[in-house]
Design a protein around this motif. Structure first.
Motif, PDB file in Angstrom:
ATOM      1  N   GLY A 324      -4.007  10.482 -16.556  1.00 50.37           N
ATOM      2  CA  GLY A 324      -3.863   9.033 -16.503  1.00 50.37           C
ATOM      3  C   GLY A 324      -2.644   8.613 -15.709  1.00 50.37           C
ATOM      4  N   LEU A 325      -1.558   9.349 -15.843  1.00 45.72           N
ATOM      5  CA  LEU A 325      -0.352   9.040 -15.081  1.00 45.72           C
ATOM      6  C   LEU A 325      -0.591   9.203 -13.586  1.00 45.72           C
ATOM      7  N   LEU A 326      -1.320  10.260 -13.208  1.00 42.95           N
ATOM      8  CA  LEU A 326      -1.583  10.476 -11.786  1.00 42.95           C
ATOM      9  C   LEU A 326      -2.511   9.410 -11.210  1.00 42.95           C
ATOM     10  N   ALA A 327      -3.361   8.812 -12.054  1.00 45.68           N
ATOM     11  CA  ALA A 327      -4.263   7.756 -11.586  1.00 45.68           C
ATOM     12  C   ALA A 327      -3.588   6.396 -11.526  1.00 45.68           C
ATOM     13  N   LEU A 328      -2.454   6.246 -12.196  1.00 47.09           N
ATOM     14  CA  LEU A 328      -1.803   4.939 -12.288  1.00 47.09           C
ATOM     15  C   LEU A 328      -1.501   4.306 -10.927  1.00 47.09           C
ATOM     16  N   PRO A 329      -1.013   5.055  -9.926  1.00 48.95           N
ATOM     17  CA  PRO A 329      -0.764   4.411  -8.625  1.00 48.95           C
ATOM     18  C   PRO A 329      -2.009   3.776  -8.015  1.00 48.95           C
ATOM     19  N   LEU A 330      -3.183   4.322  -8.296  1.00 50.68           N
ATOM     20  CA  LEU A 330      -4.410   3.718  -7.780  1.00 50.68           C
ATOM     21  C   LEU A 330      -4.660   2.361  -8.427  1.00 50.68           C
ATOM     22  N   LEU A 331      -4.399   2.249  -9.724  1.00 56.53           N
ATOM     23  CA  LEU A 331      -4.550   0.950 -10.380  1.00 56.53           C
ATOM     24  C   LEU A 331      -3.559  -0.055  -9.818  1.00 56.53           C
ATOM     25  N   ARG A 332      -2.329   0.390  -9.591  1.00 62.30           N
ATOM     26  CA  ARG A 332      -1.321  -0.517  -9.042  1.00 62.30           C
ATOM     27  C   ARG A 332      -1.721  -0.988  -7.649  1.00 62.30           C
ATOM     28  N   ALA A 333      -2.232  -0.062  -6.849  1.00 62.60           N
ATOM     29  CA  ALA A 333      -2.646  -0.440  -5.495  1.00 62.60           C
ATOM     30  C   ALA A 333      -3.806  -1.424  -5.540  1.00 62.60           C
ATOM     31  N   ALA A 334      -4.791  -1.153  -6.386  1.00 65.98           N
ATOM     32  CA  ALA A 334      -5.953  -2.041  -6.479  1.00 65.98           C
ATOM     33  C   ALA A 334      -5.553  -3.429  -6.958  1.00 65.98           C
ATOM     34  N   SER A 335      -4.593  -3.485  -7.862  1.00 66.56           N
ATOM     35  CA  SER A 335      -4.194  -4.784  -8.416  1.00 66.56           C
ATOM     36  C   SER A 335      -3.490  -5.662  -7.386  1.00 66.56           C
ATOM     37  N   ARG A 336      -3.042  -5.083  -6.269  1.00 64.64           N
ATOM     38  CA  ARG A 336      -2.332  -5.849  -5.239  1.00 64.64           C
ATOM     39  C   ARG A 336      -3.239  -6.354  -4.123  1.00 64.64           C
ATOM     40  N   LEU A 337      -4.472  -5.902  -4.085  1.00 64.81           N
ATOM     41  CA  LEU A 337      -5.325  -6.291  -2.963  1.00 64.81           C
ATOM     42  C   LEU A 337      -5.454  -7.813  -2.850  1.00 64.81           C
ATOM     43  N   LEU A 338      -5.687  -8.472  -3.967  1.00 60.85           N
ATOM     44  CA  LEU A 338      -5.945  -9.912  -3.917  1.00 60.85           C
ATOM     45  C   LEU A 338      -4.675 -10.753  -3.981  1.00 60.85           C
ATOM     46  N   THR A 339      -3.523 -10.100  -4.088  1.00 59.74           N
ATOM     47  CA  THR A 339      -2.266 -10.858  -4.051  1.00 59.74           C
ATOM     48  C   THR A 339      -1.490 -10.617  -2.768  1.00 59.74           C
ATOM     49  N   ASP A 340      -1.670  -9.447  -2.155  1.00 57.32           N
ATOM     50  CA  ASP A 340      -0.822  -9.071  -1.027  1.00 57.32           C
ATOM     51  C   ASP A 340      -1.541  -9.008   0.314  1.00 57.32           C
ATOM     52  N   VAL A 341      -2.867  -8.985   0.317  1.00 57.40           N
ATOM     53  CA  VAL A 341      -3.617  -8.831   1.563  1.00 57.40           C
ATOM     54  C   VAL A 341      -4.126 -10.193   2.033  1.00 57.40           C
ATOM     55  N   ALA A 342      -3.930 -10.476   3.326  1.00 57.96           N
ATOM     56  CA  ALA A 342      -4.412 -11.742   3.887  1.00 57.96           C
ATOM     57  C   ALA A 342      -5.935 -11.762   3.907  1.00 57.96           C
ATOM     58  N   THR A 343      -6.491 -12.970   3.896  1.00 53.77           N
ATOM     59  CA  THR A 343      -7.927 -13.119   4.084  1.00 53.77           C
ATOM     60  C   THR A 343      -8.251 -13.113   5.580  1.00 53.77           C
ATOM     61  N   LEU A 344      -9.495 -12.852   5.894  1.00 48.77           N
ATOM     62  CA  LEU A 344      -9.907 -12.884   7.294  1.00 48.77           C
ATOM     63  C   LEU A 344      -9.711 -14.279   7.887  1.00 48.77           C
ATOM     64  N   ASP A 345      -9.979 -15.323   7.108  1.00 49.94           N
ATOM     65  CA  ASP A 345      -9.772 -16.682   7.595  1.00 49.94           C
ATOM     66  C   ASP A 345      -8.296 -16.920   7.940  1.00 49.94           C
ATOM     67  N   GLU A 346      -7.387 -16.398   7.127  1.00 46.23           N
ATOM     68  CA  GLU A 346      -5.950 -16.564   7.410  1.00 46.23           C
ATOM     69  C   GLU A 346      -5.573 -15.841   8.699  1.00 46.23           C
ATOM     70  N   VAL A 347      -6.108 -14.656   8.886  1.00 43.45           N
ATOM     71  CA  VAL A 347      -5.802 -13.908  10.106  1.00 43.45           C
ATOM     72  C   VAL A 347      -6.303 -14.669  11.336  1.00 43.45           C
ATOM     73  N   LEU A 348      -7.529 -15.183  11.274  1.00 38.89           N
ATOM     74  CA  LEU A 348      -8.107 -15.907  12.417  1.00 38.89           C
ATOM     75  C   LEU A 348      -7.381 -17.214  12.680  1.00 38.89           C
ATOM     76  N   ALA A 349      -6.804 -17.791  11.639  1.00 38.13           N
ATOM     77  CA  ALA A 349      -6.053 -19.033  11.813  1.00 38.13           C
ATOM     78  C   ALA A 349      -4.614 -18.775  12.266  1.00 38.13           C
ATOM     79  N   GLY A 350      -4.235 -17.509  12.291  1.00 36.54           N
ATOM     80  CA  GLY A 350      -2.906 -17.166  12.766  1.00 36.54           C
ATOM     81  C   GLY A 350      -1.806 -17.498  11.799  1.00 36.54           C
ATOM     82  N   VAL A 351      -2.135 -17.574  10.503  1.00 39.47           N
ATOM     83  CA  VAL A 351      -1.092 -17.948   9.546  1.00 39.47           C
ATOM     84  C   VAL A 351      -0.736 -16.810   8.616  1.00 39.47           C
ATOM     85  N   ALA A 352      -1.349 -15.655   8.805  1.00 36.27           N
ATOM     86  CA  ALA A 352      -1.070 -14.527   7.908  1.00 36.27           C
ATOM     87  C   ALA A 352       0.305 -13.947   8.202  1.00 36.27           C
TER      88      ALA A 352
END
Length: 352
Positions: A324-352
């Protein structure tokens, strides 16, 4: 609680997850600045975490707590383990000294650890990292009599629920299940045999390292234990075979799921605890994240029957919550996708 067949109204209610929210989370993940599906199962994990939490975006998993439940087994009187029961207390002292494998991995991934004495057959001195929740000094010998009374089953489950509650109240974003208990692969095999159900022979493995003679002795002892009772009802099965640390993990899984926290399930023994939790509270399945596929006999079958796809497959079979400890970084990474990654619309609008 007068009998193991009484109802479970006292256990926390696990909230049903919202399928409409899961659909919205999937849309949000697919809208990120990347080809849909290009992060593979990490995207599925992000959706799971948001569905468990009930929010878009899901909260980041910053703090994680590994709960290590420790207990002994009367079955060890039958020679089911390559090591004596005294090793349980010795390993708990090692955990408290910060020198066990779980300590090293917890330090590497930044997880907190708490050890819960739920049934060690020894009295340990007070320690800041040790919770005294002892139900009894080890289980009875399940090859000869029921391992626990109905009241002891309830007390062990309640101790697990309470441990998860304390961790969540202290700020844990995820709960990891771990254990320490000589003989617990034997008890787990019996529980899997009845609760899954599965042929007993398919559930028995070498545990901590039996040689062929020791494995034959373990198989014979577990066959005697299984023949002693025809119990199939979950609480009765738990009373017949134990063990206390397995029940503690089952209670913690239910308690964490009731608080909308992901429950990271380690290997074979924690997997059987998750199975017990599922039989007691079927709705808990959505909150379970299976960390890895253990090399211990029976675990692959258990995962397949539960329809679980573990995150890792590293040939581990130590326990302690190490997978479980070795899997924990994967949970942390997954939990950041929707907070830290720009949307495609943001990238196309040049605001990311």
């Amino acid at each position: 609680m007068s009998s193991a067949s009484e109802n479970l109204a006292w256990l926390p209610v696990v909230p049903a997850l919202d399928p409409a929210l899961a659909s919205r989370l999937r849309w949000a993940v697919d809208s990120l600045a990347k080809p849909p599906g290009s992060l593979g199962r990490l995207e599925n994990l992000a959706v799971r975490l948001g569905t468990i939490a009930g929010s878009i975006p899901p909260p980041r998993i910053e703090r994680a707590t590994l709960l290590i439940f420790a207990g002994d087994h009367g079955l060890c009187e039958e020679g089911v383990s390559a090591y004596p029961s005294t090793v349980t207390a010795a390993m708990v002292r090692t955990l408290l000294a910060g020198r066990a494998s779980a300590n090293a991995l917890a330090a590497a991934v930044g997880a907190e650890t708490t050890v819960i004495d739920i049934g060690i057959a020894a009295d340990l001195p007070a320690h800041p990292g040790l919770v005294d929740a002892k139900v009894r000094r080890g289980t009875r010998n399940a090859a000869r009599q029921p391992a626990l009374t109905a009241d002891e089953v309830e007390a062990a489950l309640a101790a697990g629920v309470a441990a998860a509650g304390r961790a969540v109240d202290a700020g844990a974003d995820a709960i990891l299940l771990g254990e320490m208990g000589i003989g617990n692969t034997a008890a787990s095999a019996l529980l899997m045999h009845r609760l899954l159900p599965a042929p007993l022979a398919d559930c028995i493995g070498p545990g901590a390292g039996h040689d062929p003679e020791g494995l034959a002795r373990k198989r014979a002892a577990l066959a005697r234990a299984a023949a002693r009772t025809a119990a199939t009802e979950p609480l009765s099965v738990l009373a017949e075979f134990g063990g206390l640390e397995i029940l503690g993990m089952a209670g913690a899984a239910i308690g964490a799921a009731a608080r909308r926290r992901p429950v990271v399930v380690d290997g074979f023994i924690a997997g059987v605890a998750a199975l017990a939790a599922l039989r007691l509270r079927p709705g808990i399945g959505d909150a379970l994240v299976f960390a890895h596929r253990s090399a211990e006999t029976g675990h692959a079958l258990l995962l397949a029957e539960l329809g679980a796809e573990p995150l890792l497959d590293l040939g581990l079979r130590l326990g302690e919550g190490t997978g479980g400890l070795l899997a924990l970084p994967l949970l942390r990474a997954a939990s950041r996708l929707l907070t830290d990654v720009a949307t495609l619309d943001e990238v196309l609008a040049g605001v990311a």
